[in-house]
Motif scaffolding. Sequence first.
Motif, short mmCIF file in Angstrom:
data_model
loop_
_atom_site.label_atom_id
_atom_site.label_comp_id
_atom_site.label_asym_id
_atom_site.label_seq_id
_atom_site.Cartn_x
_atom_site.Cartn_y
_atom_site.Cartn_z
N THR A 75 0.84 -1.19 0.00
CA THR A 75 0.00 0.00 0.00
C THR A 75 0.88 1.25 0.00
O THR A 75 2.02 1.23 0.46
CB THR A 75 -0.92 0.04 1.24
N GLN A 82 -5.75 4.59 -8.56
CA GLN A 82 -6.02 3.57 -7.56
C GLN A 82 -4.80 2.73 -7.21
O GLN A 82 -4.75 2.11 -6.15
CB GLN A 82 -7.16 2.66 -8.03
N GLN A 83 -3.82 2.69 -8.13
CA GLN A 83 -2.61 1.93 -7.86
C GLN A 83 -1.44 2.55 -8.62
O GLN A 83 -1.62 3.25 -9.61
CB GLN A 83 -2.79 0.45 -8.21
N ALA A 125 -1.31 -0.44 -3.93
CA ALA A 125 -2.65 0.13 -3.87
C ALA A 125 -2.59 1.47 -3.16
O ALA A 125 -1.96 1.61 -2.11
CB ALA A 125 -3.59 -0.81 -3.12
N THR A 156 -4.05 3.98 -0.81
CA THR A 156 -5.04 3.93 0.27
C THR A 156 -5.17 5.25 1.03
O THR A 156 -6.02 5.37 1.90
CB THR A 156 -4.70 2.82 1.28
N GLY A 163 -10.93 2.92 -2.65
CA GLY A 163 -9.69 2.33 -2.13
C GLY A 163 -9.01 3.26 -1.14
O GLY A 163 -8.33 2.81 -0.21
#
Length: 306
Positions: free
Chosen positions: A42, A60-61, A66, A68, A89
Amino acid sequence: MIHLFKILAVAAVCMVASLTVSAYDFEVDGFQYTILSEAEKTCEVSGHDESISGDIAIPQQANGYAVTAIGESFGIFSDALTGVEILKGVTVIGNRAFSNMRNLRNVVLPEGLISIGSSAFEGCVVLENIKIPNSVTAIGDYAFSGCDAFTMFVIPAGVTTIGKAVVGGRNLEEIVVESGNPNFATYDGGLYDKDLTVFNSFPTNKATVEFPETVVTIGFGAFSYCINLTSVTLPKSVRTLEERAFSFAGLTSISLPEGLSFIGDMAFQGTYLTSVTLPASLVEIGFEAFYWCQSLSSVTSLAITP
């Protein structure tokens, strides 16, 4: 000397903010990222370069991580962004993430967001009414203070923690708490705790106020910059006026009740009061409580201690 200390303090804050914005682990397509957890893969988006402008969507990534969180001071004082969509997310928006972004007009917050940090959108003067997802449980101090385009602010039922002076703006007319919220309520458009004992925030554009007879504490900055509010009569139940409770409000008169025991620092700073009667119950007056009240010509104290 005091002014020198203030200058040095401001410089130190600016240096810290600069370091916060510039420290990151990697950059992809103009966005800068800081790794939060290698094990969970993350990261947070912690800044951006000059290529990022206009209406954007937060990825989102990035590089297999990812996204967050939106990091502290992600876009602080940036005038380049006009709209931001935060995709699903992201669970945390950091302190000052979007503060003082003078051209930011539209923000879409994702369901699943849990926390909005202190001053996250403070000073976003053209930001239009924003929908806070039902998943949000915490909103920090001053999170939406100085949002001048707001006319209404709605707090979802799931919000259980709210900081000081959470919302304000020159056109704000109403604060609404959705039914079912366990910790907060509204009365006459103002924000209170559930028991109507602690007053948190008042719509800056309103000219009159009515209080429940249960209110005990007027919170930090609750009426700050309420320039249309010229006269206030506090109910007999009030015992505490916290720091900056009425600072820079349009007050020309106020009735302080017998039973009031504490007036906080700068509580009436910059108001237009012409006279004040302090009740016999008053025990403590904070630093510069009536500072810069240039029209104040008469103070009558019925109290012995202050």
